[in-house]
Design a protein around this motif. Sequence first.
Motif, PDB file in Angstrom:
ATOM      1  N   MET A  27     -21.715  87.003  29.128  1.00 44.10           N
ATOM      2  CA  MET A  27     -20.240  87.383  29.212  1.00 44.10           C
ATOM      3  C   MET A  27     -19.853  88.706  30.207  1.00 44.10           C
ATOM      4  N   ARG A  28     -18.301  88.545  30.739  1.00 48.53           N
ATOM      5  CA  ARG A  28     -17.893  89.998  31.542  1.00 48.53           C
ATOM      6  C   ARG A  28     -17.222  90.367  30.307  1.00 48.53           C
ATOM      7  N   LEU A  29     -16.850  91.512  30.915  1.00 49.80           N
ATOM      8  CA  LEU A  29     -15.840  92.640  30.138  1.00 49.80           C
ATOM      9  C   LEU A  29     -14.964  91.810  29.001  1.00 49.80           C
ATOM     10  N   ALA A  30     -14.570  90.704  30.386  1.00 51.68           N
ATOM     11  CA  ALA A  30     -12.674  90.583  29.952  1.00 51.68           C
ATOM     12  C   ALA A  30     -13.330  90.399  28.643  1.00 51.68           C
ATOM     13  N   GLU A  31     -14.293  89.509  28.440  1.00 58.56           N
ATOM     14  CA  GLU A  31     -14.959  87.912  27.457  1.00 58.56           C
ATOM     15  C   GLU A  31     -14.892  88.271  26.480  1.00 58.56           C
ATOM     16  N   LEU A  32     -15.559  89.419  26.505  1.00 59.18           N
ATOM     17  CA  LEU A  32     -16.079  91.003  25.847  1.00 59.18           C
ATOM     18  C   LEU A  32     -15.441  91.024  24.559  1.00 59.18           C
ATOM     19  N   SER A  33     -14.177  91.611  25.881  1.00 63.92           N
ATOM     20  CA  SER A  33     -12.865  92.327  24.863  1.00 63.92           C
ATOM     21  C   SER A  33     -12.333  91.148  24.035  1.00 63.92           C
ATOM     22  N   ALA A  34     -12.049  89.923  24.787  1.00 70.96           N
ATOM     23  CA  ALA A  34     -11.723  88.600  23.721  1.00 70.96           C
ATOM     24  C   ALA A  34     -12.453  88.419  22.553  1.00 70.96           C
ATOM     25  N   ARG A  35     -13.278  87.889  22.772  1.00 68.07           N
ATOM     26  CA  ARG A  35     -14.322  88.513  21.621  1.00 68.07           C
ATOM     27  C   ARG A  35     -14.409  88.838  20.473  1.00 68.07           C
ATOM     28  N   SER A  36     -14.589  90.037  20.797  1.00 62.42           N
ATOM     29  CA  SER A  36     -14.286  91.602  19.762  1.00 62.42           C
ATOM     30  C   SER A  36     -12.967  91.300  19.573  1.00 62.42           C
ATOM     31  N   GLY A  37     -11.977  91.113  20.410  1.00 61.50           N
ATOM     32  CA  GLY A  37     -10.701  91.766  19.752  1.00 61.50           C
ATOM     33  C   GLY A  37     -10.690  93.619  19.677  1.00 61.50           C
ATOM     34  N   VAL A  38     -11.397  94.273  20.934  1.00 54.73           N
ATOM     35  CA  VAL A  38     -11.465  95.564  21.065  1.00 54.73           C
ATOM     36  C   VAL A  38     -10.779  95.622  22.781  1.00 54.73           C
ATOM     37  N   SER A  39      -9.783  96.792  23.079  1.00 53.98           N
ATOM     38  CA  SER A  39      -9.536  96.314  24.180  1.00 53.98           C
ATOM     39  C   SER A  39     -10.427  96.726  25.535  1.00 53.98           C
ATOM     40  N   THR A  40     -10.278  96.381  26.969  1.00 55.40           N
ATOM     41  CA  THR A  40     -11.434  96.594  27.595  1.00 55.40           C
ATOM     42  C   THR A  40     -11.115  97.844  27.912  1.00 55.40           C
ATOM     43  N   ALA A  41     -10.433  98.887  27.848  1.00 51.30           N
ATOM     44  CA  ALA A  41     -10.269 100.230  28.007  1.00 51.30           C
ATOM     45  C   ALA A  41     -11.229 101.258  26.538  1.00 51.30           C
ATOM     46  N   THR A  42     -11.028 100.580  25.899  1.00 51.67           N
ATOM     47  CA  THR A  42     -11.652 101.020  23.850  1.00 51.67           C
ATOM     48  C   THR A  42     -12.982 100.666  24.546  1.00 51.67           C
ATOM     49  N   ILE A  43     -13.624  99.667  25.144  1.00 49.99           N
ATOM     50  CA  ILE A  43     -14.917  99.421  25.710  1.00 49.99           C
ATOM     51  C   ILE A  43     -15.595 100.139  26.335  1.00 49.99           C
ATOM     52  N   LYS A  44     -14.691 100.188  27.353  1.00 49.40           N
ATOM     53  CA  LYS A  44     -14.952 101.185  29.020  1.00 49.40           C
ATOM     54  C   LYS A  44     -15.552 102.517  27.901  1.00 49.40           C
ATOM     55  N   TYR A  45     -14.488 103.193  26.708  1.00 52.17           N
ATOM     56  CA  TYR A  45     -14.426 104.877  26.135  1.00 52.17           C
ATOM     57  C   TYR A  45     -15.859 104.578  25.503  1.00 52.17           C
ATOM     58  N   TYR A  46     -16.363 103.120  24.942  1.00 45.79           N
ATOM     59  CA  TYR A  46     -17.545 103.335  24.086  1.00 45.79           C
ATOM     60  C   TYR A  46     -19.332 103.635  24.984  1.00 45.79           C
ATOM     61  N   LEU A  47     -18.192 102.568  26.363  1.00 47.84           N
ATOM     62  CA  LEU A  47     -19.798 102.989  26.893  1.00 47.84           C
ATOM     63  C   LEU A  47     -19.952 104.057  27.747  1.00 47.84           C
ATOM     64  N   ARG A  48     -19.132 104.956  27.415  1.00 48.70           N
ATOM     65  CA  ARG A  48     -19.119 106.666  28.112  1.00 48.70           C
ATOM     66  C   ARG A  48     -19.969 107.351  27.360  1.00 48.70           C
ATOM     67  N   GLU A  49     -19.515 107.460  26.673  1.00 53.30           N
ATOM     68  CA  GLU A  49     -19.659 107.861  24.774  1.00 53.30           C
ATOM     69  C   GLU A  49     -20.946 107.458  24.274  1.00 53.30           C
ATOM     70  N   GLY A  50     -21.834 106.242  24.993  1.00 53.54           N
ATOM     71  CA  GLY A  50     -22.915 106.407  24.524  1.00 53.54           C
ATOM     72  C   GLY A  50     -23.261 105.383  23.505  1.00 53.54           C
ATOM     73  N   LEU A  51     -22.221 104.703  22.856  1.00 49.74           N
ATOM     74  CA  LEU A  51     -21.854 104.655  21.347  1.00 49.74           C
ATOM     75  C   LEU A  51     -21.928 102.851  22.076  1.00 49.74           C
ATOM     76  N   LEU A  52     -22.070 102.161  23.222  1.00 50.24           N
ATOM     77  CA  LEU A  52     -22.829 101.101  23.511  1.00 50.24           C
ATOM     78  C   LEU A  52     -23.558 100.927  24.908  1.00 50.24           C
ATOM     79  N   HIS A  53     -24.502 100.378  24.774  1.00 51.04           N
ATOM     80  CA  HIS A  53     -25.367 100.285  25.879  1.00 51.04           C
ATOM     81  C   HIS A  53     -24.945  99.569  27.303  1.00 51.04           C
ATOM     82  N   PRO A  54     -24.865 100.346  28.358  1.00 54.21           N
ATOM     83  CA  PRO A  54     -24.255  99.213  29.745  1.00 54.21           C
ATOM     84  C   PRO A  54     -25.020  97.849  29.422  1.00 54.21           C
ATOM     85  N   GLY A  55     -24.014  97.075  30.410  1.00 55.47           N
ATOM     86  CA  GLY A  55     -24.237  95.765  30.424  1.00 55.47           C
ATOM     87  C   GLY A  55     -25.646  95.591  31.855  1.00 55.47           C
ATOM     88  N   ARG A  56     -25.829  94.419  31.929  1.00 55.17           N
ATOM     89  CA  ARG A  56     -26.488  93.926  33.345  1.00 55.17           C
ATOM     90  C   ARG A  56     -26.026  93.927  34.771  1.00 55.17           C
TER      91      ARG A  56
END
Length: 216
Positions: free
Chosen positions: A1-30
Motif C-alpha cells: 500500500m502507498r502512504l495515503a492508504e496507510l494513512s487512511a487505514r490507520s487513521g494517522v495523518s501522512t505528516a505524522t507518519i513521516k514524523y514517525y519514520l524520521r524518528e525511527g518509530l516506524l521502519h522505512p517502506g520498500r
Amino acid sequence: MRLAELSARSGVSTATIKYYLREGLLHPGRLITATQAEYDEEHLRRLRLVRALIQVGRIPVNSAREVLAALQDEDLDRNRRLGTAVWALPHGPAPDETHPATEAARRGADALLDRLGWSCGRSPGEPVTAPAYGMLVPAIAALSRLGYPCAVDDLEPYARAMERIAVTDLDLVDRYETPDEQVEAAVALTVLYEPVLLSLRRLAEAEESGRRFGAR
C-alpha cells in the motif's frame, strides 16, 4: 500500500507518519521509485502500536523508541521481550528513600509478594527491581502516612484480583497469531486497558455503594 492508504487505514495523518519514520518509530517502506515507498500490514500493525503509545498513552517519543527497540530484540524470548518493553514504559516517581515510611512500605510490599509467591523475575534473596514495584512502595507508604489500611491482609485481595486480570490480559494476547504480534499486542493492551480498568473499578464501586448504602 502507498502512504495515503496507510494513512487512511490507520487513521494517522501522512505528516505524522513521516514524523514517525524520521524518528525511527516506524521502519522505512520498500522503495518503488526514488520518491515513493510501499508499505505492508506489518507497518500498519506497528503504526497502531505507536499510536497507542504516543497518542493515547501520552508516552514521550524517546520512551516509545525504547519500547519498540525491546520488541525488536530477537535475542530475547517473548517473556523477556515483553518484560523489557513494559519496563521501558513510564512508571512515575521513584520512592522517597529519605522518608521513614518508605522502608516500612518496602517490607510490606516484600511480605505481600512472598505471600503471593510472585518472583517478579528475581532469584531468591535478590531485591525486586521492576519499575512497577517502585510504584507500589510509595503507594503503600502514602496509605500508611495518611492512616489508611495497607497491611498485607488488606492488599492481598487486590493482588488476587490482579492475578485474574493478568490471565484475561494474556488470553487476549493469545488471540494473535505470531510471537511478534503477541508481544506488540501485549504492550498496546497494557497502555490501552489501564484507563478501562480504572473506569470499570469506579463504576463497580458505584454499583456496590448503591447496593450497600443506597435507598432501600
